[in-house]
Every structure is written in structure tokens, then in C-alpha cells.
Design a protein around this motif. Structure first.
Motif, PDB file in Angstrom:
ATOM      1  N   THR A   1      -2.254 -62.209  -8.069  1.00 38.82           N
ATOM      2  CA  THR A   1      -3.680 -62.282  -7.799  1.00 38.82           C
ATOM      3  C   THR A   1      -4.403 -62.092  -9.119  1.00 38.82           C
ATOM      4  O   THR A   1      -4.098 -61.158  -9.864  1.00 38.82           O
TER       5      THR A   1
ATOM      6  N   ARG B   1     -11.884 -63.756  -7.424  1.00 37.78           N
ATOM      7  CA  ARG B   1     -10.456 -63.553  -7.175  1.00 37.78           C
ATOM      8  C   ARG B   1      -9.790 -64.888  -6.862  1.00 37.78           C
ATOM      9  O   ARG B   1     -10.351 -65.730  -6.174  1.00 37.78           O
TER      10      ARG B   1
ATOM     11  N   THR C   1     -12.582 -67.265  -5.652  1.00 37.13           N
ATOM     12  CA  THR C   1     -13.399 -66.851  -4.523  1.00 37.13           C
ATOM     13  C   THR C   1     -14.319 -65.733  -4.981  1.00 37.13           C
ATOM     14  O   THR C   1     -13.870 -64.795  -5.654  1.00 37.13           O
ATOM     15  N   HIS C   2     -15.589 -65.836  -4.640  1.00 41.51           N
ATOM     16  CA  HIS C   2     -16.567 -64.773  -4.910  1.00 41.51           C
ATOM     17  C   HIS C   2     -16.282 -63.686  -3.881  1.00 41.51           C
ATOM     18  O   HIS C   2     -16.440 -63.904  -2.675  1.00 41.51           O
ATOM     19  N   VAL C   3     -15.829 -62.527  -4.326  1.00 43.22           N
ATOM     20  CA  VAL C   3     -15.330 -61.498  -3.420  1.00 43.22           C
ATOM     21  C   VAL C   3     -16.405 -61.034  -2.433  1.00 43.22           C
ATOM     22  O   VAL C   3     -16.150 -60.926  -1.231  1.00 43.22           O
ATOM     23  N   ASP C   4     -17.629 -60.784  -2.903  1.00 41.27           N
ATOM     24  CA  ASP C   4     -18.677 -60.262  -2.016  1.00 41.27           C
ATOM     25  C   ASP C   4     -19.004 -61.200  -0.856  1.00 41.27           C
ATOM     26  O   ASP C   4     -19.224 -60.752   0.261  1.00 41.27           O
ATOM     27  N   SER C   5     -19.019 -62.497  -1.125  1.00 41.53           N
ATOM     28  CA  SER C   5     -19.392 -63.447  -0.066  1.00 41.53           C
ATOM     29  C   SER C   5     -18.186 -64.070   0.629  1.00 41.53           C
ATOM     30  O   SER C   5     -18.321 -64.630   1.710  1.00 41.53           O
ATOM     31  N   GLY C   6     -17.014 -64.006  -0.028  1.00 34.40           N
ATOM     32  CA  GLY C   6     -15.831 -64.645   0.532  1.00 34.40           C
ATOM     33  C   GLY C   6     -15.834 -66.154   0.381  1.00 34.40           C
ATOM     34  O   GLY C   6     -15.025 -66.850   0.983  1.00 34.40           O
ATOM     35  N   ARG C   7     -16.741 -66.683  -0.434  1.00 36.18           N
ATOM     36  CA  ARG C   7     -16.890 -68.128  -0.601  1.00 36.18           C
ATOM     37  C   ARG C   7     -16.372 -68.579  -1.960  1.00 36.18           C
ATOM     38  O   ARG C   7     -16.423 -67.839  -2.930  1.00 36.18           O
ATOM     39  N   ARG C   8     -15.922 -69.820  -2.007  1.00 35.72           N
ATOM     40  CA  ARG C   8     -15.463 -70.399  -3.280  1.00 35.72           C
ATOM     41  C   ARG C   8     -16.664 -70.648  -4.186  1.00 35.72           C
ATOM     42  O   ARG C   8     -17.774 -70.921  -3.712  1.00 35.72           O
TER      43      ARG C   8
ATOM     44  N   ASP D   1     -20.223 -58.934 -10.276  1.00 35.89           N
ATOM     45  CA  ASP D   1     -19.527 -59.372  -9.068  1.00 35.89           C
ATOM     46  C   ASP D   1     -18.104 -59.773  -9.449  1.00 35.89           C
ATOM     47  O   ASP D   1     -17.854 -60.260 -10.559  1.00 35.89           O
TER      48      ASP D   1
ATOM     49  N   GLU E   1      -8.080 -61.597 -11.038  1.00 31.68           N
ATOM     50  CA  GLU E   1      -9.462 -61.184 -10.825  1.00 31.68           C
ATOM     51  C   GLU E   1     -10.251 -61.392 -12.098  1.00 31.68           C
ATOM     52  O   GLU E   1      -9.709 -61.343 -13.201  1.00 31.68           O
TER      53      GLU E   1
END
Length: 144
Positions: A81, A72, A122-129, A69, A83
Motif C-alpha cells: 500500500t 492511497r 484514492t483520496h482517503v477522506d472521500s474514498g474517491r479516485r 489530506d 500513501e
């Protein structure tokens, strides 16, 4: 029983390499050498090579993230940015190949200053920190 220790001398370039591949205040130069040179000879059960499990493992174990996963962090004022990738053993790997058991040292290596990786990646797949995922994983493990 501990093994006898031998002293070796390394030049500045070799020492800089050891520093780049270590986690500050955790790894010794010997740890780095063992990980780099002996990684295929005696892997520790449940880990990649001889390293311990990383801080993201509880998040992986409850299914909130998986190996490979993407993470970012965007710095709008600097127009940069950063990653990183979650590894199977819960570490954070940055594009130059270095891996860190905790997100903050990984983000510091990328951004060049002290920064809270839990709060800023931010976890890219979920959009959550990551901090949110860590809190959810803790709640989930408390219910198990």
C-alpha cells in the motif's frame, strides 16, 4: 534579461541527488538547486518556495481536498500500500519527502513502474479516485 550561466561539475552521487529531487522532463539540475538552496530567499507569490502550483490545486480550490489530506494506492497482488499527502500548493508528497506536481510521477516513484496516479490514487477522506475529483472540480469551475 537573463542571468549569466556558469558551468559546474558534480560527482555521480550529487547528480543522483539532483535526479531524485527533480521532476523528469520538467526540472533542470539548476531548478533543483534553486529550490533546495534558495527556497527561503525569494518565494514566489502563492507557492511554497519557488515551485509552481501542482495539478491538485483545482481540486483544493473547489473544496474537494485540503492540504495534508492522504492519498492511497493498494497493490493487492504485491501486498503493498502506497500513501502520499496533498500539499497546500497542490503537489503530491510521498513519505521519503519527494514532492511531485502531478500524481502519476509520484505513484511511479512509489510503485516502481508507470502507473496512472489520477486513476489509481484514492483520496482517503472521500474514498474517491483523484480522477473523479478532477472531473468534479472541472465541472464546478465551469459553473462558476
Amino acid at each position: 534579461m537573463s542571468k549569466p550561466m556558469r558551468m559546474i561539475a558534480v560527482d555521480d552521487e550529487a547528480f543522483a541527488y539532483l535526479q531524485r529531487h527533480s521532476e523528469p522532463l520538467v526540472d533542470t539540475p539548476n531548478d533543483v538547486l534553486r529550490r533546495q538552496l534558495l527556497q527561503d530567499s525569494k518565494p514566489t507569490a502563492g507557492t511554497a518556495g519557488s515551485r509552481r502550483t501542482g495539478a491538485l490545486m483545482p481540486i483544493i480550490e473547489v473544496g474537494l481536498a485540503t492540504a495534508d489530506d492522504k492519498l492511497r494506492h493498494h497493490q493487492p497482488r504485491r501486498r503493498r500500500t502506497h500513501e502520499a499527502t496533498v500539499t497546500a500548493d497542490g503537489w503530491v508528497e510521498i513519505p521519503d519527502g519527494r514532492a511531485f506536481p502531478q500524481p502519476s510521477p509520484a505513484l511511479k516513484a512509489q510503485a516502481g513502474s508507470e502507473i496512472n496516479g489520477w486513476g489509481q490514487y484514492t483520496h482517503v477522506d472521500s474514498g474517491r479516485r483523484l480522477q473523479e475529483l478532477r472531473e468534479d472540480a472541472t465541472k464546478h469551475q465551469g459553473q462558476a
